[in-house]
Design a protein around this motif. Structure first.
Motif, PDB file in Angstrom:
ATOM      1  N   LEU A  24       0.831  -1.204   0.000  1.00  0.00           N
ATOM      2  CA  LEU A  24       0.000   0.000   0.000  1.00  0.00           C
ATOM      3  C   LEU A  24       0.863   1.252   0.000  1.00  0.00           C
ATOM      4  O   LEU A  24       0.598   2.205  -0.733  1.00  0.00           O
ATOM      5  N   ILE A  29      -0.331   4.898  -0.394  1.00  0.00           N
ATOM      6  CA  ILE A  29      -1.342   4.865   0.667  1.00  0.00           C
ATOM      7  C   ILE A  29      -0.635   4.598   1.982  1.00  0.00           C
ATOM      8  O   ILE A  29       0.110   3.638   2.108  1.00  0.00           O
ATOM      9  N   ASP A  34      -3.823   7.446   6.563  1.00  0.00           N
ATOM     10  CA  ASP A  34      -4.835   7.766   5.570  1.00  0.00           C
ATOM     11  C   ASP A  34      -6.220   7.245   5.949  1.00  0.00           C
ATOM     12  O   ASP A  34      -7.181   7.479   5.233  1.00  0.00           O
ATOM     13  N   GLU A  41     -10.679   8.081  -4.031  1.00  0.00           N
ATOM     14  CA  GLU A  41     -11.232   6.733  -3.894  1.00  0.00           C
ATOM     15  C   GLU A  41     -10.657   5.786  -4.945  1.00  0.00           C
ATOM     16  O   GLU A  41     -10.394   4.622  -4.669  1.00  0.00           O
ATOM     17  N   MET A  44      -7.211   4.602  -3.834  1.00  0.00           N
ATOM     18  CA  MET A  44      -7.342   3.637  -2.741  1.00  0.00           C
ATOM     19  C   MET A  44      -7.817   2.296  -3.291  1.00  0.00           C
ATOM     20  O   MET A  44      -7.277   1.252  -2.949  1.00  0.00           O
ATOM     21  N   ILE A  63      -9.239  -1.247   6.120  1.00  0.00           N
ATOM     22  CA  ILE A  63      -9.218  -0.616   4.813  1.00  0.00           C
ATOM     23  C   ILE A  63     -10.580   0.022   4.559  1.00  0.00           C
ATOM     24  O   ILE A  63     -11.596  -0.469   5.054  1.00  0.00           O
TER      25      ILE A  63
END
Length: 106
Positions: A24, A29, A34, A41, A44, A63
């Motif tokens: 990630l 991320i 985060d 979005e 992610m 998540i």
């Protein structure tokens, strides 16, 4: 070869790229930092899709639930109850048989 003096500060180790969190981070991320930010979005979702296979037994991670995630749709199809998009899904690999079975399929 020089050795470090006893008690010398060492640089923090970078996360392993072959771990879920490391993957990630490689995708830009940062968890848990985060977790509470609403952001891109799509970024992610892409990171979760790319890194999902690296979740290991004993690993716990939260998540965000994002629309259009094939990984999260697969989890749901295999019995995992997902919170609403924008909420957080807790994955505790090894503690939940339904989650483990879904992760093995997804």
């Amino acid at each position: 070869m020089a050795s470090s003096p006893v008690g010398a500060a060492t640089a923090p180790e970078a996360p392993e790229a072959n771990t879920f969190r490391g993957c990630l981070q490689g995708q830009g991320i940062r968890l848990p930092e985060d977790e509470h930010k609403s952001g891109n979005e799509e970024r992610m979702r892409t990171a979760i899709e790319a890194c999902a296979s690296l979740l290991t037994p004993g690993e716990t991670v939260r998540i965000p639930v994002v629309k259009g995630s094939a990984f999260q749709t697969c989890l749901e199809r295999h019995g995992v109850k997902l919170p609403a998009p924008g909420q957080w899904l807790s994955i505790d690999r090894g503690e939940d048989r339904v989650m483990d079975a879904a992760l093995n399929r997804c």
